[in-house]
Write a protein that holds these residues in place. Structure first.
Motif, PDB file in Angstrom:
ATOM      1  N   THR A 362       0.830  -1.203   0.000  1.00  0.00           N
ATOM      2  CA  THR A 362       0.000   0.000   0.000  1.00  0.00           C
ATOM      3  C   THR A 362       0.864   1.252   0.000  1.00  0.00           C
ATOM      4  N   ASP A 363       0.197   2.406  -0.054  1.00  0.00           N
ATOM      5  CA  ASP A 363       0.913   3.680   0.052  1.00  0.00           C
ATOM      6  C   ASP A 363       1.690   3.754   1.360  1.00  0.00           C
ATOM      7  N   GLU A 429      -0.203  -0.140  -9.776  1.00  0.00           N
ATOM      8  CA  GLU A 429      -0.081   1.122  -9.024  1.00  0.00           C
ATOM      9  C   GLU A 429       0.870   2.101  -9.700  1.00  0.00           C
ATOM     10  N   LYS A 431       0.942   4.702 -11.904  1.00  0.00           N
ATOM     11  CA  LYS A 431       0.721   6.149 -11.814  1.00  0.00           C
ATOM     12  C   LYS A 431       0.546   6.600 -10.365  1.00  0.00           C
ATOM     13  N   LYS A 432      -0.008   5.716  -9.551  1.00  0.00           N
ATOM     14  CA  LYS A 432      -0.268   6.059  -8.157  1.00  0.00           C
ATOM     15  C   LYS A 432       1.026   6.287  -7.381  1.00  0.00           C
ATOM     16  N   TRP A 433       2.105   5.564  -7.762  1.00  0.00           N
ATOM     17  CA  TRP A 433       3.347   5.611  -6.985  1.00  0.00           C
ATOM     18  C   TRP A 433       4.474   6.348  -7.697  1.00  0.00           C
ATOM     19  N   ASP A 462       2.576  13.499  -3.982  1.00  0.00           N
ATOM     20  CA  ASP A 462       2.018  13.557  -5.334  1.00  0.00           C
ATOM     21  C   ASP A 462       2.526  14.765  -6.120  1.00  0.00           C
ATOM     22  N   ALA A 465       4.920  13.441  -8.739  1.00  0.00           N
ATOM     23  CA  ALA A 465       4.464  12.326  -9.577  1.00  0.00           C
ATOM     24  C   ALA A 465       4.695  12.647 -11.047  1.00  0.00           C
ATOM     25  N   GLU A 467       5.767  11.564 -14.735  1.00  0.00           N
ATOM     26  CA  GLU A 467       5.861  10.370 -15.571  1.00  0.00           C
ATOM     27  C   GLU A 467       7.011  10.542 -16.568  1.00  0.00           C
TER      28      GLU A 467
END
Length: 566
Positions: A362-363, A429, A431-433, A462, A465, A467
């Motif tokens: 998890t986060d 996960e 994009k989430k991480w 975030d 974040a 990419e």
């Protein structure tokens, strides 16, 4: 007695120690050996442009392929050898089809991918023979019996499979060689002739196998297969290792040694003897890959440092104890604490490997990992995104959690899983991480208090974040390479890529000169006609490049295709 054979080894990009051992072994038996190194720096994840193609790449690659094909045809090989990992399996298959057509030679595929899924590889029309397990002795026997097999005789060689008349002939799983001291040293000269810069850092292994079975690692597949033969982790004697290193120092004059064992020196007694003799007889700075379990004792880190240790890559993957159990990681959090503390104390430059995408994490797990690394401040936190490879135990966990489906397994086993383990992998996960991915990469360049503030306020993660693999991973690694002297492995990587550029330039220049001066291919001696190289193979599944109708797909990389003119 069978006549000596001509053996061509095909390899991609840099140096392969396994190929070096195989080439050395068969050369010691009197066979002629050729290494053909296919350069492909634009497939390197550290430099590629995601989801973009380069037209120049296709034109250069066509010239390179054409020139290397001429070299192979001129050599007139009897056997074409491919050492395959899953990521290169499709490339090897496409290359083998062209080389078979141009030379009429027999192809043999070996390596981890073949041993993992031999039933699938046996159906591949590009593959004549499969070699399971460690192939030195099996390959020697193949060369002895090759003429008879081509005449229709069966092969009864442990680990050698083949398909004939629609039937797959199986000969077990091969061997895990126990007496490593009796193997000749790897044929480094074959690689150094192509890329001389590789000699700056001499790579070696002091063992084969691993004492652990992490569920995402190929050792978890290999160990159950070969444990009945003896030990899967096999250690060379200190005498044998020192003999190779002193020979290498005298012959090539390397500035560093790099030990590529899965886990270096799991035996404390072996480490102590090695460290004493290394300092006295070799005395060249060295780097190694190992686990925190090995570096858990201060005396181990101290004696290795005194022997010349300057750089360590150590696996961590996760700091969550439950996650460690789920993937069978060997070290405890306390052992990580000890290892990091001792490496900091003795000023050993160290890189830790962290994995994103472990099923169930998890986060919170990533936040705690960021907090843990910020406490010890390793020189590099290198992020690897989980990617699934054939038959790995972790696949069962991924299917249980709905990350993979049954139909995904065929793509994995056929080498069609093109995700990059350096950027995204198969992690849902991704994009989430991305924020954690960025912060791990830049951790050692950011003030400790700044990172502490992010840990206490997770939504701010975030903000980072991005990419962009270049800004998240390549740039901080480049800065480490420039400003941190012990990070010679990073500088070596840059030199290898630069060396490939010059190698490509030489091959392209030869092809261009031939194009300008030759009207038709000359006739080779002994009645062997050298055909003009065919266009590089185009798998039927890929077909034409619809974006560029005048171009065809000649290969793939993560995030894009490599094309060439028709």
């Amino acid at each position: 007695m069978p006549s000596p054979k001509r053996v061509t080894f095909i390899y991609r990009n840099y140096e392969g120690l396994g190929v070096g051992y195989l080439a050395s072994y068969v050369r010691s038996l009197g066979h002629q050996v050729q290494l053909v190194l296919y350069p492909d720096p634009w497939s390197d994840t550290y430099v590629k442009q995601k989801d973009k193609d380069s037209p120049m790449t296709g034109r250069l690659q066509s010239r390179v392929n054409r020139q290397l094909l001429r070299e192979i045809v001129d050599f007139r090989p009897d056997l074409l050898c491919f050492s395959t990992v899953t990521d290169d399996y499709r490339w090897c298959s496409e290359t083998a089809l062209t080389l078979k057509a141009a030379t009429g030679a027999v192809t043999v595929f070996g390596g981890v991918h073949v041993t993992s899924v031999p039933e699938r590889v046996a159906l591949n029309p590009a593959v004549d023979l499969l070699a399971l397990g460690e192939g030195e002795r099996a390959l020697a026997q193949v060369l002895e019996q090759l003429d008879d097999w081509k005449a229709g005789a069966d092969l009864k060689i442990a680990g050698i499979w083949y398909r004939r008349d629609g039937e797959i002939h199986q000969n077990g799983k091969g061997e895990a060689i126990q007496d490593l001291d009796n193997l000749p040293f790897p044929a480094k000269d074959l690689f150094y002739q192509r890329l001389p810069g590789l000699a700056r850092t001499y790579t070696a292994t002091t063992s084969r196998g691993c004492p652990y079975q992490c569920t995402y690692c190929y050792n978890a597949v290999m160990l159950p297969i070969y444990r009945s033969q003896g030990k899967w982790l096999r250690q060379r004697s200190v005498d044998n290792v020192i003999e190779e290193l002193t020979w290498a120092k005298k012959t090539y004059g390397p500035r560093h040694f790099l030990f590529m064992d899965d886990v270096f020196a799991s035996s404390k007694k072996w480490v102590e003897e090695f460290a004493q003799r290394y300092k006295r007889e070799v005395d060249v700075p060295f780097a190694l890959i190992t686990e925190a379990v090995v570096l858990n004792k201060e005396e181990t880190v101290r004696c290795l440092k005194e022997a010349g240790l300057v750089n360590v890559q150590v696996g961590v993957q996760t700091v969550n104890e439950e996650s460690k159990k789920s993937i069978d990681r060997p070290e405890s959090r306390q052992q990580l604490h000890n290892a990091f503390t001792f490496m900091n104390k003795y000023k050993v430059h160290y890189q830790v490997d962290h994995m994103l995408g472990i099923p169930g994490e998890t986060d919170t797990d990533q936040r705690l990992a960021l907090e843990f690394y910020n406490e010890y401040r390793p020189d590099i936190v290198s992020v690897f995104w989980l990617k699934y490879y054939p038959k790995l135990p972790i696949i069962d966990l991924a299917m249980e959690k709905g990350i993979l489906k049954a139909e995904d397994l065929e793509d994995i086993e056929e080498g069609r899983n093109e995700a990059s383990y350096l950027f995204g992998g198969n992690a849902p996960e991704f994009k989430k991480w991305l924020g954690y991915n960025f912060l791990f990469g830049w951790l050692n360049f950011l003030p400790r208090r700044f990172v502490d503030g992010l840990v206490k306020n997770p939504p701010r993660v975030d903000w980072f974040a991005w990419e962009s693999f270049f800004f998240a991973a390549s740039l901080p690694r480049l800065l480490s390479t420039i400003f941190r002297r012990p990070d010679f492995r990073g500088r070596d990587h840059i030199r290898r890529m630069v060396g490939q550029v010059f190698y490509i330039a030489r091959l392209v220049a030869r092809d261009w000169r031939r194009e300008r001066t030759s009207v038709q291919a000359p006739q080779a001696t002994n009645g062997f006609a050298r055909p003009e190289p065919r266009p590089w193979p185009v798998p039927a599944a890929d077909g034409p490049d619809t974006a560029h109708p005048d171009r065809v797909v000649v290969g793939r990389r993560s995030g894009g295709k490599i094309t060439a003119s028709r």
